[in-house]
Write an enzyme that holds these catalytic residues in place. Structure first.
Site, PDB file in Angstrom:
ATOM      1  CB  CYS A  81     -55.199  21.977  23.433  1.00 45.62           C
ATOM      2  SG  CYS A  81     -55.946  20.697  24.043  1.00 45.62           S
ATOM      3  CB  SER A  84     -59.338  13.707  30.755  1.00 49.09           C
ATOM      4  OG  SER A  84     -59.675  15.171  30.832  1.00 49.09           O
ATOM      5  CB  CYS A 140     -57.323  24.947  23.993  1.00 50.05           C
ATOM      6  SG  CYS A 140     -58.440  23.551  24.592  1.00 50.05           S
ATOM      7  CG  ASP A 195     -55.622  16.453  24.876  1.00 43.56           C
ATOM      8  OD1 ASP A 195     -55.179  16.289  23.628  1.00 43.56           O
ATOM      9  OD2 ASP A 195     -55.213  15.995  25.910  1.00 43.56           O
ATOM     10  CD  GLU A 254     -56.140  13.222  28.146  1.00 44.00           C
ATOM     11  OE1 GLU A 254     -57.195  13.362  27.942  1.00 44.00           O
ATOM     12  OE2 GLU A 254     -54.935  13.813  28.485  1.00 44.00           O
TER      13      GLU A 254
END
Length: 570
Positions: free
Chosen positions: A128, A477, A55, A87, A451
């Site tokens: 991200c 997420s 990202c 993530d 998450e």
């Protein structure tokens, strides 16, 4: 090259002017700055580049474009780098505890760099998930002329002529465990899902926050959707560099833009695109930094009047690239504006109102069904619900985009760690009708409010996404789908009711009634809580321990409040 007035050096004159600042100027000259450079405003370019995540791996290129734009408009750009957690790579293990914490560290580090070096304005570039809200939070906190720009979406992968995203890889793990995929099929999906740089392709958290940045007016119109690898993205960054100089010239600051009405627009766009539940958490945090009162009831008010018009993954069919092809986020906003569902009078970083930005836009003349008409939507109301009940006295959040089953009642299967829940799911111990409860994963309890995509995707991959429920004081997420309830507050670590749930307790998740309840009386809950004792903290030193000591409830955005200092206390 444009010329600028020394009057625009609203802070940098403290570093560059006067005989007493000769040492400061000497340090700046050692990096190649000239008298001409020092006479111009100094503009921070906060860049979350690193090699930890696709990202952000390309953001050094984009930062260079933004710097060129600043320089062309008469400023002297000064690039610096903050952190960013991946993530996707942190998911499913201890690393995810660091993700939400990184949002605060990103905001803190940008604030500190801007203050320390007396920069006059700021461009923030992020990729991200947490680097987007962290960057916007920093702009709101500093309230110096500033503008946000997104690093861009990844292109979708392809396999057998079908689009792939990281969501497919996580769900493939569950399908493999269920015997629905071979090891080679799992490997094929893994190899093709992520073809290059950029943030996860669906309307997951990063693309949700990029869309929200446009709706807030803190990013240039059309800046949210172009893919990371497109030349359009470079052009967006150059124009952002130019635009920040206009903000400085006109003394337009983030808190002029980040008003309650702008936050309402952001909530409307989040619902219209079927965005990530993390948008709730991050909008609460941005509002806090901007000094705007935002309540969970405000999310429900906006949800009820906003149709879901984006047919976007995970609840729909398309990815961010597809949205870009048909007009991007401005297409969504224009449809809402024309229907009277967006406030057109909010100020934006162009110096114009939202309505002025959108009124003359021309969209590609292609037949499309990525964004539906407002009068023929995917759903007449938004699908990100705020739940309450005796299991969530403060709040809980669920996303029902693309979910056909609106409620479930079942017996609790209780786990005190994400890893234990995932292991049970992998062993096929969770069956239809179960309500999986994962607690002590909240902001304080985790700490870090992990998450749970590894868990929710494994359930979806096993075909249980709408046959079981999941309740957690952690979060999800943007790629999560199914009857999954997160942000349950108060969290277990502070004695929320989720702390006293036992295996076999009957739990009801009802999105239509906005309820999350356990089949216990008030006296039964009170009796169990009286016997409950908090577990020992999982971390007693370092960043995670410091965060746990300062962080607030998810119902307040999981922001950190300074400890009150009592003067002359002993």
């Amino acid at each position: 090259m444009a010329k600028t007035s020394s009057k625009l050096k609203i802070r940098s004159r403290d570093v560059t002017e006067g005989t007493e600042r000769a040492p400061n100027r000497a340090m700046l000259r050692s990096m190649g700055l000239t008298d001409e450079d020092l006479a111009r405003p100094l503009v921070g370019v906060a860049n979350t580049w690193n090699e930890a995540t696709p990202c952000n791996v390309h953001l050094d290129r984009l930062a260079e474009k933004a710097k060129q734009g600043v320089k062309a408009a008469g400023g002297t750009p000064r690039e610096f780098v903050s952190i960013a957690v991946s993530d996707g790579i942190a998911m499913g293990h201890e690393g995810m505890k660091s993700s939400l914490i990184s949002r605060e560290i990103i905001a803190d580090s940008i604030e500190l760099m801007m203050r320390a070096h007396a920069y006059d304005a700021c461009v923030t570039i992020a990729g991200c998930d947490k680097s987007l809200p962290g960057s916007i939070m920093a702009l709101a906190r500093l309230n110096l002329p500033g503008i946000f720009v997104y690093g861009g979406t990844i292109l979708p992968g392809t396999l057998d002529s079908k689009q792939l995203t990281i969501q497919d890889v996580f769900e493939a793990v569950g399908s493999y465990d269920a015997g629905k995929l071979s090891l080679q099929q799992l490997k094929d999906i893994e190899l093709r899902a992520c073809p290059g740089p950029g943030s996860c392709a669906g309307m997951y958290t990063a693309n949700t926050m990029a869309s929200i940045s446009e709706a807030l007016g803190i990013a240039l119109p059309g800046s949210g959707s172009p893919p990371a690898v497109y030349e359009t993205r470079d052009d967006v960054c150059f124009k952002t560099g130019e635009a920040v100089m206009k903000l400085l010239e006109n003394n337009i600051r983030p808190r002029d833009i980040l008003t309650f009405e702008a936050l309402e627009n952001a909530m409307a766009v989040m619902q219209a695109i079927g965005g990530s539940t993390n948008g709730v958490l991050h909008l609460l945090a941005i509002a806090h930094e901007a000094g705007v009162k935002l309540a969970l009831n405000d999310f429900e008010k906006v949800r009820k009047r906003t149709p879901q018009i984006g047919d976007l993954r995970p609840g729909g069919r398309y990815v961010m690239l597809d949205l870009d092809k048909v007009g991007g986020v401005p297409l969504v906003m224009k449809k809402l504006l024309d229907a009277g569902l967006l406030n057109g009078n909010t100020l934006t970083v162009t110096g114009k109102t939202m309505k002025q930005n959108l009124q003359n836009l021309r969209f590609p003349s292609v037949r499309q069904d990525v964004v539906k008409p407002v009068n023929a939507p995917m759903s007449p109301e938004g699908k990100i619900y705020i739940l309450k009940g005796n299991l969530a006295p403060e709040c809980a959040v669920i996303k029902m985009t693309g979910v056909k089953v609106t409620s479930i009642r079942g017996k609790a299967r209780v786990f005190d760690r994400e890893e234990d829940a995932f292991a049970a799911i992998s062993r096929r111990e969770i069956v239809a009708g179960d309500i999986v409860v994962i607690r002590y994963e909240g902001p304080k309890g985790g700490p870090g409010m992990r998450e749970m995509l590894a868990v929710t995707a494994a359930l979806a991959g096993q075909g249980l996404g709408e046959k079981v429920g999941l309740v957690t004081d952690g979060r999800f997420s943007g790629a999560t789908r199914g009857l999954m309830v997160g942000h349950t507050a108060p969290e277990a670590m502070v004695g929320g009711p989720i702390a006293i749930i036992k295996d076999g307790d009957s739990i009801t998740i009802d999105s239509t009634k906005h309820r999350l309840d356990v089949d216990l009386t008030k006296s039964e809950i009170a009796g169990r809580l009286k016997k409950w004792k908090p577990p020992a903290p999982r971390y007693t030193w370092g960043a995670l321990a410091k965060y746990a000591s300062l962080v607030s409830s998810a119902s307040k955005g999981a922001v950190c409040y300074p400890v009150k200092i009592v003067p002359n206390a002993r």
